[in-house]
Structures are given as C-alpha cells and as structure tokens.
Design a protein around this motif. Structure first.
Motif, PDB file in Angstrom:
ATOM      1  N   SER A  88       0.609  -1.144  -0.374  1.00 21.15           N
ATOM      2  CA  SER A  88       0.213  -0.223   0.356  1.00 21.15           C
ATOM      3  C   SER A  88       0.686   1.377  -0.031  1.00 21.15           C
ATOM      4  O   SER A  88       1.628   1.322   0.607  1.00 21.15           O
ATOM      5  CB  SER A  88      -0.935   0.088   1.472  1.00 21.15           C
ATOM      6  OG  SER A  88      -1.711   1.019   1.786  1.00 21.15           O
ATOM      7  N   LYS A  89       0.817   2.662  -0.996  1.00 25.83           N
ATOM      8  CA  LYS A  89       1.584   3.270  -1.166  1.00 25.83           C
ATOM      9  C   LYS A  89       0.721   4.592  -0.116  1.00 25.83           C
ATOM     10  O   LYS A  89       0.386   5.359   0.281  1.00 25.83           O
ATOM     11  CB  LYS A  89       1.317   4.082  -2.270  1.00 25.83           C
ATOM     12  CG  LYS A  89       0.120   4.424  -3.059  1.00 25.83           C
ATOM     13  CD  LYS A  89       0.242   4.789  -4.179  1.00 25.83           C
ATOM     14  CE  LYS A  89      -0.756   5.296  -5.808  1.00 25.83           C
ATOM     15  NZ  LYS A  89      -1.487   6.488  -4.493  1.00 25.83           N
ATOM     16  N   GLU A  90      -0.736   4.209   0.216  1.00 28.53           N
ATOM     17  CA  GLU A  90      -1.674   5.332   1.284  1.00 28.53           C
ATOM     18  C   GLU A  90      -1.228   4.749   2.652  1.00 28.53           C
ATOM     19  O   GLU A  90      -1.714   5.666   3.316  1.00 28.53           O
ATOM     20  CB  GLU A  90      -3.572   4.631   0.640  1.00 28.53           C
ATOM     21  CG  GLU A  90      -3.233   4.952  -0.400  1.00 28.53           C
ATOM     22  CD  GLU A  90      -4.715   3.968  -0.950  1.00 28.53           C
ATOM     23  OE1 GLU A  90      -5.591   4.181  -0.040  1.00 28.53           O
ATOM     24  OE2 GLU A  90      -4.768   4.803  -2.318  1.00 28.53           O
ATOM     25  N   LEU A 123       5.305   3.057   4.397  1.00 33.20           N
ATOM     26  CA  LEU A 123       5.535   2.038   4.779  1.00 33.20           C
ATOM     27  C   LEU A 123       4.901   0.513   4.115  1.00 33.20           C
ATOM     28  O   LEU A 123       5.675  -0.271   5.274  1.00 33.20           O
ATOM     29  CB  LEU A 123       6.865   1.568   5.628  1.00 33.20           C
ATOM     30  CG  LEU A 123       7.350   3.009   5.388  1.00 33.20           C
ATOM     31  CD1 LEU A 123       8.785   2.756   6.660  1.00 33.20           C
ATOM     32  CD2 LEU A 123       8.389   3.696   4.698  1.00 33.20           C
ATOM     33  N   GLY A 124       3.544   0.977   4.281  1.00 27.88           N
ATOM     34  CA  GLY A 124       2.935  -0.030   3.930  1.00 27.88           C
ATOM     35  C   GLY A 124       1.689  -0.623   5.260  1.00 27.88           C
ATOM     36  O   GLY A 124       1.049  -1.521   5.200  1.00 27.88           O
ATOM     37  N   MET A 125       1.845   0.511   6.694  1.00 30.77           N
ATOM     38  CA  MET A 125       1.683   0.027   7.111  1.00 30.77           C
ATOM     39  C   MET A 125      -0.037   0.948   7.631  1.00 30.77           C
ATOM     40  O   MET A 125       0.543   2.670   7.590  1.00 30.77           O
ATOM     41  CB  MET A 125       2.119   0.678   9.223  1.00 30.77           C
ATOM     42  CG  MET A 125       3.239  -0.729   8.808  1.00 30.77           C
ATOM     43  SD  MET A 125       2.995  -2.730   8.974  1.00 30.77           S
ATOM     44  CE  MET A 125       3.771  -3.887   8.195  1.00 30.77           C
ATOM     45  N   GLN A 126      -0.597   0.937   8.222  1.00 36.83           N
ATOM     46  CA  GLN A 126      -2.696   1.972   8.111  1.00 36.83           C
ATOM     47  C   GLN A 126      -1.572   3.229   9.044  1.00 36.83           C
ATOM     48  O   GLN A 126      -1.038   3.274  10.182  1.00 36.83           O
ATOM     49  CB  GLN A 126      -3.028   1.298   8.764  1.00 36.83           C
ATOM     50  CG  GLN A 126      -3.523  -0.188   8.700  1.00 36.83           C
ATOM     51  CD  GLN A 126      -5.037  -0.439   9.172  1.00 36.83           C
ATOM     52  OE1 GLN A 126      -5.005   0.346  10.216  1.00 36.83           O
ATOM     53  NE2 GLN A 126      -5.937  -1.438   9.191  1.00 36.83           N
ATOM     54  N   LYS A 127      -1.785   4.771   8.637  1.00 35.15           N
ATOM     55  CA  LYS A 127      -0.899   5.708   9.339  1.00 35.15           C
ATOM     56  C   LYS A 127      -1.707   5.836  10.069  1.00 35.15           C
ATOM     57  O   LYS A 127      -0.826   6.783  11.142  1.00 35.15           O
ATOM     58  CB  LYS A 127      -1.385   6.500   7.915  1.00 35.15           C
ATOM     59  CG  LYS A 127      -2.759   7.300   7.476  1.00 35.15           C
ATOM     60  CD  LYS A 127      -2.719   8.114   6.300  1.00 35.15           C
ATOM     61  CE  LYS A 127      -4.031   8.656   6.176  1.00 35.15           C
ATOM     62  NZ  LYS A 127      -4.268   7.021   5.396  1.00 35.15           N
ATOM     63  N   ASP A 128      -2.893   5.500  10.961  1.00 36.04           N
ATOM     64  CA  ASP A 128      -3.163   6.248  12.220  1.00 36.04           C
ATOM     65  C   ASP A 128      -2.359   5.907  13.437  1.00 36.04           C
ATOM     66  O   ASP A 128      -2.005   6.170  14.401  1.00 36.04           O
ATOM     67  CB  ASP A 128      -4.557   5.465  12.182  1.00 36.04           C
ATOM     68  CG  ASP A 128      -6.163   6.962  11.279  1.00 36.04           C
ATOM     69  OD1 ASP A 128      -5.466   7.991  10.113  1.00 36.04           O
ATOM     70  OD2 ASP A 128      -6.640   6.584  11.282  1.00 36.04           O
ATOM     71  N   ALA A 129      -2.088   4.412  13.072  1.00 34.14           N
ATOM     72  CA  ALA A 129      -1.382   3.881  13.920  1.00 34.14           C
ATOM     73  C   ALA A 129       0.230   4.383  14.003  1.00 34.14           C
ATOM     74  O   ALA A 129       0.698   4.750  14.994  1.00 34.14           O
ATOM     75  CB  ALA A 129      -1.064   2.589  14.047  1.00 34.14           C
TER      76      ALA A 129
END
Length: 265
Positions: A201-203, A206-212
């Motif tokens: 994922s580019k969203e 580095l591929g992880m959910q951005k909120d966390a």
C-alpha cells in the motif's frame, strides 16, 4: 544474464500486486532469474510456507529475508528444508536456514546472499566480513552474485556497496521501503541501489496503516501496526549482467502504481 529483484513485499496488498504485475514484467524484461524480498509478506511480519510456495508458482525463483524472518514461528519447522530462501547470514550460527543459496533457472546460476545491518538494529555479527566470506564461497559456484543488504541507514548501505564493488554483481538495499534514486554501476562493475523500495500500500506509512503510526509518533505510546489495504505501488530493479565475468552492464528501476497499471491494461 538478467536478474529481476522485487523490493519488500508487504502483506496481501503486496502479494496481490506481484501476482498482477509479474507476468507483464516477465514478458517485457525476460529475466533469467527473479528474486524477491519476502520478510514482510505475511501480514507485514515474516513469511509462511504457503506464501513462499505461491511466490514460486508465480515465477519467483528465490526469496531473501531480514529482521522479521522469525515473526511467523512455524518457520522454525521448515526453514532448514527450504533451499530457495536465505535469511541474514550474520544471524547467530545456531539459527535455522542459511544466508547463501545458489539459484538455478533457465540455464543460469545466481548466488543470493542476505546480510543484515547493525546500525539501529539488534546486535549481530559484522555484515562486512560476513559478506566477504560468503562471496568467496559463492564464487566457487558462479561469478553472478546478488547481495541483499537489509539495513536501516543509508550510510551503512552505501558503505556496503563500495565495500563489495568488484566482488558482487549486484548489491541492493532493502528494509526501509522507500525506493532511492541513486541506482548506479560502481567503478568495479557492481550494480548498486541504496533501497529498492517496496510492494504494498502506498496510502499508509511504509505499507502500514497510517493512524497507528501517527499515534506512536504523536504520543510516544505503543500502537499495533496493521498492514494498510490501500492502493498499491510496486518497486523493483532489473540488472543486466555479463554472462562470463558477472559484472553489471545496466541497472534499471521499476516504479509502478496501481492507478498507472490499470491505465496500461
């Protein structure tokens, strides 16, 4: 001889991207041997035997790992029986698996070596002397040698590139998931890039959910990282190697997004 190296594959999004894109890349570049970093392939943490077998079915010939090698605990049950996966060779000598493998495909041979850096990562044996030792061993089988240096900082990766110039055919950096723009052929004939990048994922971050990730940076408190399910990007490199000497003639970056890929179809 052509070698395609795919950057860190992250979770199901990354795996789906590889499955979609790889047939077209094989048709375009006609690589003799395909290698991928798979240490984040299983939900961002390690790899399973099922996922490894999927990679082989899709046409990947060898898999490199990194600091998340042991995150799926059942890897201890099968790593010693898997000849096509390498984990960092400078792990403790008692660790399962190996850090050097000779991959044979399409009448070609490629030695793949996995090394892990020491800066900002757990204490580990010297990556530079370990690489020297394994390259000497690999040269008994083939002059075509690829080193995946799984490391945190650019300076350590660049230093490894210079250290192995003229010794390895290709030195690729992995782990930081951001493709760098310094792809080059060093004076001794070694193809080098500080980091190949990632497939996932580019969203996110580095591929992880951005909120966390943002929560950890903003509060300093721990948070559970989960693979992001957004649209993917795909990073890889193709190296063209001299068939006799193993020296690199060319190194080309591959950088695709899901949106651009769909427009091409």
């Amino acid at each position: 001889m052509k070698v395609l190296f795919i950057g860190d594959i992250v979770g199901s999004v990354g795996r789906d991207a590889v499955k979609q894109v790889l047939p077209a890349l094989k048709a375009k570049y006609n690589p003799d041997i395909i290698i991928a970093n798979g240490e984040n392939a299983a939900a961002g943490r390690g790899i399973t035997r099922t996922i490894a077998n999927d990679f082989y079915d899709w046409g990947i010939h060898g898999i490199t790992m990194g600091n998340h090698t042991w995150d799926n605990k059942n890897i201890f049950e099968w790593m010693d029986d898997e000849p096509r996966i390498v984990r960092p060779a400078n792990f403790h000598h008692s660790a399962p698996g190996k850090g050097l493998a000779i991959i044979s495909a399409n009448g070609k041979k490629l030695a793949i070596i996995n090394i892990q850096g020491r800066t900002y990562l757990p204490p580990i044996d010297c990556p530079f002397t370990t690489a020297d030792r394994l390259i000497e061993e690999a040269r008994k089988a083939t002059p075509h040698i690829l080193v995946d240096f799984h490391a945190e900082v650019t300076s350590e990766k660049i230093a490894m590139g210079w250290h192995l110039d003229g010794k390895a055919s290709v030195v690729v950096g992995t782990h930081t998931h951001v493709q760098t723009n310094d792809d080059t052929i060093l004076p001794g004939g070694t193809a080098f890039i500080t980091d190949v990048g990632m497939v996932g994922s580019k969203e996110g971050v580095l591929g992880m959910q951005k909120d966390a990730v943002l929560h950890r940076f903003l509060t300093g408190m721990p948070s559970r990282f989960v693979v992001d399910e957004g649209k993917w990007h795909f990073h890889a490199v193709v190296a063209d190697l001299d068939s006799k000497s193993g020296r690199a003639n060319k190194l080309e970056k591959i950088r695709l997004t899901e949106e651009s890929w769909l427009l091409m179809q």
